[in-house]
Design a protein around this motif. Structure first.
Motif, mmCIF file in Angstrom:
data_model
loop_
_atom_site.group_PDB
_atom_site.id
_atom_site.type_symbol
_atom_site.label_atom_id
_atom_site.label_comp_id
_atom_site.label_asym_id
_atom_site.label_seq_id
_atom_site.Cartn_x
_atom_site.Cartn_y
_atom_site.Cartn_z
ATOM 1 N N GLU A 50 0.836 -1.209 0.000
ATOM 2 C CA GLU A 50 0.000 0.000 0.000
ATOM 3 C C GLU A 50 0.866 1.253 0.000
ATOM 4 O OE1 GLU A 50 -3.112 0.092 -0.561
ATOM 5 O OE2 GLU A 50 -3.692 -1.973 -0.174
ATOM 6 N N PHE A 51 1.886 1.279 0.848
ATOM 7 C CA PHE A 51 2.779 2.443 0.912
ATOM 8 C C PHE A 51 3.538 2.634 -0.399
ATOM 9 C CE2 PHE A 51 3.393 2.143 5.828
ATOM 10 C CZ PHE A 51 2.190 2.797 6.041
ATOM 11 N N ASN A 54 1.278 3.978 -3.143
ATOM 12 C CA ASN A 54 1.068 5.417 -2.979
ATOM 13 C C ASN A 54 2.272 6.206 -3.470
ATOM 14 O OD1 ASN A 54 -1.522 5.337 -2.002
ATOM 15 N ND2 ASN A 54 -0.913 5.396 0.142
ATOM 16 N N PHE A 102 -4.652 3.688 2.941
ATOM 17 C CA PHE A 102 -4.413 3.986 4.345
ATOM 18 C C PHE A 102 -5.507 3.422 5.237
ATOM 19 C CE2 PHE A 102 -1.651 7.905 3.245
ATOM 20 C CZ PHE A 102 -0.584 7.073 2.967
ATOM 21 N N TRP A 114 0.779 3.664 13.050
ATOM 22 C CA TRP A 114 1.161 3.989 11.682
ATOM 23 C C TRP A 114 1.034 5.493 11.497
ATOM 24 C CZ3 TRP A 114 -1.652 6.115 7.596
ATOM 25 C CH2 TRP A 114 -2.996 6.370 7.871
ATOM 26 N N ALA A 125 6.112 7.002 4.986
ATOM 27 C CA ALA A 125 4.934 6.330 5.526
ATOM 28 C C ALA A 125 5.451 5.134 6.321
ATOM 29 C CB ALA A 125 4.009 5.881 4.398
#
Length: 131
Positions: A50-51, A54, A102, A114, A125
């Motif tokens: 996910e990070f 992004n 997120f 987080w 992140a």
């Protein structure tokens, strides 16, 4: 990609990747191999994905830059972070009724475990997972 040992029982991993969509999968695979059987490895890989996504899609890194994935495993925890080149967030309300990056991280890591630090010049992140 580097792997180092720090304090007794702590291991660190770092990998830097071109900010291209296919590199997210390579970062996931490298992390999966490095974590090899670590508690919550699957959750950590999802968070890293996910990070990294992004970073590739929304940060200034997407203009020919890179992102760096770091992981640190200790005796009772795991920390994941992705650093990118910063830039403006393309953030706004989403009305499609499904969780997004997120939201997924928050559901896995929990409140206070987080966050995102930095600004338009660079951003990290990060998430912590305990066991």
């Amino acid at each position: 990609m580097t792997t180092t040992a720090a304090a007794v029982g702590t291991r660190r991993h770092t990998g830097t990747y071109s900010a291209e969509p296919r590199q997210v999968g390579l970062a996931q695979a490298a992390l999966a191999g490095w974590l090899g059987g670590c508690p919550q490895a699957d959750e950590a890989i999802l968070i890293a994905s996910e990070f990294a996504t992004n970073a590739v899609l929304y940060s200034a890194s997407r203009h020919g830059g890179a992102f760096t994935l770091r992981a640190e495993v200790g005796q009772d925890r795991l920390r994941i972070e992705v650093e990118d080149a910063g830039g403006p967030w393309r953030d706004g309300p989403r009305d499609d009724g499904r969780p997004h990056g997120f939201d997924v991280v928050a559901a896995i890591a929990g409140a206070g475990n987080w966050g995102v630090d930095g600004d338009a010049r660079g951003r990290i992140a990060w998430a912590r997972l305990g066991w």
